[in-house]
Design a protein around this motif. Structure first.
Motif, mmCIF file in Angstrom:
data_model
loop_
_atom_site.group_PDB
_atom_site.id
_atom_site.type_symbol
_atom_site.label_atom_id
_atom_site.label_comp_id
_atom_site.label_asym_id
_atom_site.label_seq_id
_atom_site.Cartn_x
_atom_site.Cartn_y
_atom_site.Cartn_z
ATOM 1 N N GLU A 41 -11.857 -29.831 22.535
ATOM 2 C CA GLU A 41 -12.386 -29.360 21.226
ATOM 3 C C GLU A 41 -13.658 -29.337 21.514
ATOM 4 O OE1 GLU A 41 -9.866 -29.689 18.015
ATOM 5 O OE2 GLU A 41 -8.048 -28.559 19.179
ATOM 6 N N SER A 117 -16.897 -18.285 18.627
ATOM 7 C CA SER A 117 -17.217 -17.055 18.525
ATOM 8 C C SER A 117 -18.244 -16.222 19.060
ATOM 9 C CB SER A 117 -17.332 -16.916 17.099
ATOM 10 O OG SER A 117 -18.498 -17.288 16.983
ATOM 11 N N GLU A 140 -11.466 -22.916 20.968
ATOM 12 C CA GLU A 140 -11.555 -22.896 19.716
ATOM 13 C C GLU A 140 -10.757 -24.559 19.215
ATOM 14 O OE1 GLU A 140 -13.358 -21.467 17.140
ATOM 15 O OE2 GLU A 140 -13.659 -19.309 18.931
#
Length: 143
Positions: A41, A117, A140
């Motif tokens: 992450e 995104s 994510e």
């Protein structure tokens, strides 16, 4: 050693298989990156002194673009025939490899950051040398 240039990547084949990722070069050769990739992450900083390859795939993982970061060993014509790109970073330099994917130098390491995104697919990072291979996937945040 001769100077190396940035080389734009082409779309190449990708196959996500048990135990790793197969990348299919434009010249018909294939390379197997051992895995499975470790999920990370946020930004990833590679171990120092490793060869770093960044692969951004489509959402299905069947094609993508591969870029070598600071590769000083591969000649431009070989990269162009395989479809692999290259970006050369100076000290304290940063570059966008692909929309939403940035790489930067950080001491003797490479930092890879992805805004997932924006990226319509998956982002894999491979860091290797003669002693070890590391495979990562930027994911994510669980927050």
């Amino acid at each position: 050693m001769s100077a190396r240039n940035d080389v734009a990547p082409s779309t190449i084949g990708v196959d996500l298989v048990d135990g790793g990722i197969v990348v299919q070069y434009l010249d018909g050769r294939e390379v197997f990156y051992h895995g499975p990739p470790k999920p990370v992450e946020g930004p990833l900083t590679t171990p120092p002194g490793k060869e770093v390859h960044v692969l951004v795939t489509d959402p299905d993982g069947v094609e993508g673009v591969m870029t070598y970061v600071n590769d000083r060993n591969t000649h431009d014509d070989i990269l162009e025939s395989t479809g692999v790109g290259r970006v050369m970073l100076d000290r304290d330099d940063e570059e966008e490899l692909f929309p939403g994917v940035r790489v930067a130098t950080e001491a003797y390491s490479i930092r890879v950051d992805a805004d997932l995104s924006v990226v319509d697919g998956r982002v894999f990072v491979f860091a290797e040398d003669e002693m070890s291979e590391h495979a990562y996937e930027l994911v994510e945040s669980a927050d």
